[in-house]
Design a protein around this motif. Structure first.
Motif, PDB file in Angstrom:
ATOM      1  N   SER A  40       0.760  -1.149   0.009  1.00 23.43           N
ATOM      2  CA  SER A  40       0.179  -0.222  -0.104  1.00 23.43           C
ATOM      3  C   SER A  40       0.783   1.330  -0.021  1.00 23.43           C
ATOM      4  N   SER A  41       2.030   1.273   0.929  1.00 17.08           N
ATOM      5  CA  SER A  41       2.773   2.386   0.799  1.00 17.08           C
ATOM      6  C   SER A  41       3.611   2.703  -0.509  1.00 17.08           C
ATOM      7  N   GLU A  42       3.801   1.912  -1.374  1.00 21.13           N
ATOM      8  CA  GLU A  42       4.488   1.908  -2.509  1.00 21.13           C
ATOM      9  C   GLU A  42       3.240   2.655  -3.442  1.00 21.13           C
ATOM     10  N   LYS A  43       1.995   2.035  -3.388  1.00 18.53           N
ATOM     11  CA  LYS A  43       0.856   2.770  -4.305  1.00 18.53           C
ATOM     12  C   LYS A  43       0.867   4.058  -3.899  1.00 18.53           C
ATOM     13  N   LEU A  44       1.024   4.495  -2.549  1.00 20.06           N
ATOM     14  CA  LEU A  44       0.617   5.775  -2.069  1.00 20.06           C
ATOM     15  C   LEU A  44       1.970   6.516  -2.506  1.00 20.06           C
ATOM     16  N   GLN A  45       2.870   6.152  -2.748  1.00 20.98           N
ATOM     17  CA  GLN A  45       4.241   6.855  -3.165  1.00 20.98           C
ATOM     18  C   GLN A  45       4.175   7.320  -4.587  1.00 20.98           C
ATOM     19  N   MET A  47       1.353   7.639  -6.004  1.00 20.61           N
ATOM     20  CA  MET A  47       0.137   8.562  -6.134  1.00 20.61           C
ATOM     21  C   MET A  47       0.891   9.955  -5.843  1.00 20.61           C
ATOM     22  N   LYS A  48       1.776   9.888  -5.026  1.00 25.24           N
ATOM     23  CA  LYS A  48       2.183  11.034  -4.539  1.00 25.24           C
ATOM     24  C   LYS A  48       3.028  11.907  -5.505  1.00 25.24           C
ATOM     25  N   VAL A  49       4.017  10.994  -6.290  1.00 26.90           N
ATOM     26  CA  VAL A  49       4.694  11.376  -7.510  1.00 26.90           C
ATOM     27  C   VAL A  49       3.811  12.159  -8.419  1.00 26.90           C
ATOM     28  N   HIS A  50       2.775  11.394  -8.555  1.00 32.81           N
ATOM     29  CA  HIS A  50       1.851  11.783  -9.932  1.00 32.81           C
ATOM     30  C   HIS A  50       1.241  13.080  -9.090  1.00 32.81           C
ATOM     31  N   TRP A  51       0.841  13.127  -8.073  1.00 33.12           N
ATOM     32  CA  TRP A  51       0.289  14.671  -7.907  1.00 33.12           C
ATOM     33  C   TRP A  51       1.117  15.475  -7.657  1.00 33.12           C
ATOM     34  N   ASP A  52       2.239  15.156  -7.090  1.00 33.46           N
ATOM     35  CA  ASP A  52       3.410  16.514  -7.202  1.00 33.46           C
ATOM     36  C   ASP A  52       3.628  16.914  -8.578  1.00 33.46           C
TER      37      ASP A  52
END
Length: 82
Positions: A40-45, A47-52
């Motif tokens: 899950s944390s990999e998926k969140l990371q 997503m974070k890169v995408h939204w950044d």
């Protein structure tokens, strides 16, 4: 789906068992939670890169809009003062 890990160091397995016990879990429950959380944390990371990246794009657009707004204001202001 089943995952098997062979040839683990005895002290590593012992430490995992100690941690699991301290959390009131079996080894399997502890490792299941650990792997689920990691995935899950990999998926969140990701997503974070995408939204950044999206935030940077939006910020650039806002800066361009601000520049254009200032230019329009200056034209209007100077037109009124003449």
């Amino acid at each position: 789906m089943e995952i098997r890990i062979r040839n683990m160091n005895h002290s590593t397995v012992k430490k995992i068992d100690e941690i699991a016990k301290s959390k009131g879990m079996s080894r399997q429950q502890f490792l299941w939670n650990l792997l689920e959380n990691y995935a899950s944390s990999e998926k969140l990371q990701e997503m974070k890169v995408h939204w950044d990246e999206e935030l940077k794009k939006q910020n650039q657009i806002l800066m361009e809009n601000l520049k254009m707004t200032r230019e329009i204001y200056e034209v209007m202001f100077y037109a009124e003062s003449e």
